[in-house]
Scaffold this motif. Structure first.
Motif, PDB file in Angstrom:
ATOM      1  N   UNK A 118      10.981  -3.021  -6.328  1.00  0.00           N
ATOM      2  CA  UNK A 118      11.004  -4.478  -6.999  1.00  0.00           C
ATOM      3  C   UNK A 118      12.459  -4.781  -7.517  1.00  0.00           C
ATOM      4  N   UNK A 119      12.972  -3.952  -8.414  1.00  0.00           N
ATOM      5  CA  UNK A 119      14.106  -4.269  -8.954  1.00  0.00           C
ATOM      6  C   UNK A 119      15.570  -4.262  -7.980  1.00  0.00           C
ATOM      7  N   UNK A 120      15.175  -3.510  -6.563  1.00  0.00           N
ATOM      8  CA  UNK A 120      16.311  -3.542  -5.644  1.00  0.00           C
ATOM      9  C   UNK A 120      16.126  -5.286  -5.152  1.00  0.00           C
ATOM     10  N   UNK A 121      14.811  -5.710  -4.816  1.00  0.00           N
ATOM     11  CA  UNK A 121      14.574  -6.763  -4.306  1.00  0.00           C
ATOM     12  C   UNK A 121      15.054  -7.941  -5.315  1.00  0.00           C
ATOM     13  N   UNK A 122      14.833  -7.649  -6.657  1.00  0.00           N
ATOM     14  CA  UNK A 122      15.366  -9.014  -7.466  1.00  0.00           C
ATOM     15  C   UNK A 122      16.840  -8.655  -7.580  1.00  0.00           C
ATOM     16  N   UNK A 123      17.308  -7.772  -7.946  1.00  0.00           N
ATOM     17  CA  UNK A 123      18.570  -7.652  -8.536  1.00  0.00           C
ATOM     18  C   UNK A 123      19.698  -7.847  -7.115  1.00  0.00           C
ATOM     19  N   UNK A 124      19.399  -7.627  -5.958  1.00  0.00           N
ATOM     20  CA  UNK A 124      19.879  -7.806  -4.606  1.00  0.00           C
ATOM     21  C   UNK A 124      19.611  -9.073  -4.182  1.00  0.00           C
ATOM     22  N   UNK A 125      18.507  -9.904  -4.498  1.00  0.00           N
ATOM     23  CA  UNK A 125      18.274 -11.003  -3.703  1.00  0.00           C
ATOM     24  C   UNK A 125      17.552 -10.785  -2.595  1.00  0.00           C
ATOM     25  N   UNK A 126      16.781  -9.699  -2.330  1.00  0.00           N
ATOM     26  CA  UNK A 126      16.184  -9.344  -0.961  1.00  0.00           C
ATOM     27  C   UNK A 126      14.895  -9.807  -0.916  1.00  0.00           C
ATOM     28  N   UNK A 127      14.759 -10.627   0.123  1.00  0.00           N
ATOM     29  CA  UNK A 127      13.223 -11.240   0.093  1.00  0.00           C
ATOM     30  C   UNK A 127      12.466 -10.698   1.204  1.00  0.00           C
ATOM     31  N   UNK A 128      13.157  -9.520   2.062  1.00  0.00           N
ATOM     32  CA  UNK A 128      12.585  -9.084   3.222  1.00  0.00           C
ATOM     33  C   UNK A 128      11.254  -8.291   2.576  1.00  0.00           C
ATOM     34  N   UNK A 129      10.321  -7.675   3.622  1.00  0.00           N
ATOM     35  CA  UNK A 129       9.207  -6.964   3.151  1.00  0.00           C
ATOM     36  C   UNK A 129       9.716  -5.688   2.725  1.00  0.00           C
ATOM     37  N   UNK A 130       8.739  -5.035   1.665  1.00  0.00           N
ATOM     38  CA  UNK A 130       8.986  -3.769   1.019  1.00  0.00           C
ATOM     39  C   UNK A 130       7.779  -3.323   0.754  1.00  0.00           C
ATOM     40  N   UNK A 131       7.829  -1.834   1.321  1.00  0.00           N
ATOM     41  CA  UNK A 131       6.489  -0.958   0.663  1.00  0.00           C
ATOM     42  C   UNK A 131       6.809   0.242  -0.027  1.00  0.00           C
ATOM     43  N   UNK A 132       6.120   0.368  -0.867  1.00  0.00           N
ATOM     44  CA  UNK A 132       6.387   1.768  -1.949  1.00  0.00           C
ATOM     45  C   UNK A 132       5.104   2.731  -1.509  1.00  0.00           C
ATOM     46  N   UNK A 133       5.337   3.946  -1.046  1.00  0.00           N
ATOM     47  CA  UNK A 133       4.625   4.907  -0.470  1.00  0.00           C
ATOM     48  C   UNK A 133       4.414   6.284  -1.676  1.00  0.00           C
ATOM     49  N   UNK A 134       3.266   6.805  -1.616  1.00  0.00           N
ATOM     50  CA  UNK A 134       3.407   8.111  -2.408  1.00  0.00           C
ATOM     51  C   UNK A 134       2.821   9.173  -1.375  1.00  0.00           C
ATOM     52  N   UNK A 135       3.502   9.983  -0.522  1.00  0.00           N
ATOM     53  CA  UNK A 135       3.142  10.820   0.332  1.00  0.00           C
ATOM     54  C   UNK A 135       2.290  12.002  -0.087  1.00  0.00           C
ATOM     55  N   UNK A 136       1.588  12.636   0.615  1.00  0.00           N
ATOM     56  CA  UNK A 136       1.145  13.841   0.264  1.00  0.00           C
ATOM     57  C   UNK A 136       2.150  15.118   0.454  1.00  0.00           C
ATOM     58  N   UNK A 137       2.239  16.128  -0.348  1.00  0.00           N
ATOM     59  CA  UNK A 137       2.997  17.350  -0.218  1.00  0.00           C
ATOM     60  C   UNK A 137       4.527  16.883   0.004  1.00  0.00           C
ATOM     61  N   UNK A 138       4.905  15.660  -0.775  1.00  0.00           N
ATOM     62  CA  UNK A 138       6.297  15.197  -0.349  1.00  0.00           C
ATOM     63  C   UNK A 138       6.760  15.080   1.244  1.00  0.00           C
ATOM     64  N   UNK A 139       5.829  14.564   1.886  1.00  0.00           N
ATOM     65  CA  UNK A 139       6.286  14.604   3.381  1.00  0.00           C
ATOM     66  C   UNK A 139       7.046  13.447   3.799  1.00  0.00           C
ATOM     67  N   UNK A 140       8.061  13.526   4.287  1.00  0.00           N
ATOM     68  CA  UNK A 140       8.916  12.153   4.790  1.00  0.00           C
ATOM     69  C   UNK A 140       8.007  11.537   5.926  1.00  0.00           C
TER      70      UNK A 140
END
Length: 244
Positions: A118-140
């Protein structure tokens, strides 16, 4: 019956910030100009006005540093992946809640899992879609699947970033802490032009135990030259490999 699947994608550029013992960190970046490595006293945030930098935690600063290289114009959709996110902020708020019975709404807003995106979106004025994920076992893999899916839906490029910070001592009996704030950002594309790496993600079965330690460094090892790495999430495994 086990169904196998394979997805191929291109890394157009990548940037890694690793915290260094004491202060500062190691910055490694790879793009059309080749691999570059340098020691820095702090993440480079010259693209962020000084007053806005004050809101950024050490983890957010690492993320912004790496994303600014992979998405300098701040115009790409973003996938943010972190097992624990702003865990130091969150732990501090939980302690304050237990002691004082209330917390600051502003502090809470900066502790949620999508706060850095959210901070990246606001501070860089980026209005593109963004997702935030919390993966199991630190999987990429979940973030890679999301980014690849967006490429298949027609996006030319997608930015994704993996970020973790050192955990509070409270979690030591249960979790192995990363060594300080770190971030790995990548710009992915679907074609082969201007690629620094061409990778394949392959489903590899479903009987493994989760391996947080191995998963955490899997992409780093692959980008450093290992031909293939295995990612074990527990009940599901994947292979990431270079495509000749």
């Amino acid at each position: 019956m086990v169904l196998e699947s394979s997805l191929t994608f291109t890394v157009l550029r990548w940037s890694r910030w690793s915290a260094r013992a004491g202060s500062g960190g190691l910055c490694r970046q790879c793009g059309p100009e080749g691999l570059q490595e340098r020691q820095l006293e702090a993440p480079d945030l010259r693209h962020i006005p000084p007053l806005k930098r004050r809101r950024l935690s050490p983890l957010a600063r690492a993320v912004f540093h790496t994303l600014n290289y992979c998405d300098p114009d701040a115009e790409l959709p973003l996938v943010f992946s972190s097992a624990m996110g702003e865990i130091n902020r969150t732990h501090g708020l939980l302690h304050q809640l237990a002691v004082a019975g209330d917390i600051s709404p502003a502090a809470f807003s900066l502790s949620v899992h999508n706060a850095i995106a959210g901070l990246w979106s606001v501070q860089r004025n980026n209005t593109r879609p963004m997702q935030a994920l919390a993966p199991r076992a630190r999987s990429p893999v979940p973030a890679l699947l999301e980014a690849i899916g967006q490429l298949h839906e027609g996006c030319d490029s997608v930015a994704l970033v993996f970020a973790e910070e050192d955990y509070p001592d409270f979690y030591a009996p249960w979790l192995e802490s990363p060594a300080g704030p770190s971030a790995l950002a990548l710009c992915l594309g679907s074609g082969e032009r201007d690629a620094v790496a061409r990778l394949r993600l392959q489903f590899a079965g479903g009987d493994s135990a989760p391996d947080s330690g191995g998963n955490a460094g899997a992409l780093d090892r692959l980008l450093a030259g290992e031909p293939a790495v295995r990612i074990d999430e527990g009940g599901c495994s994947w292979m990431l490999e270079h495509v000749a």
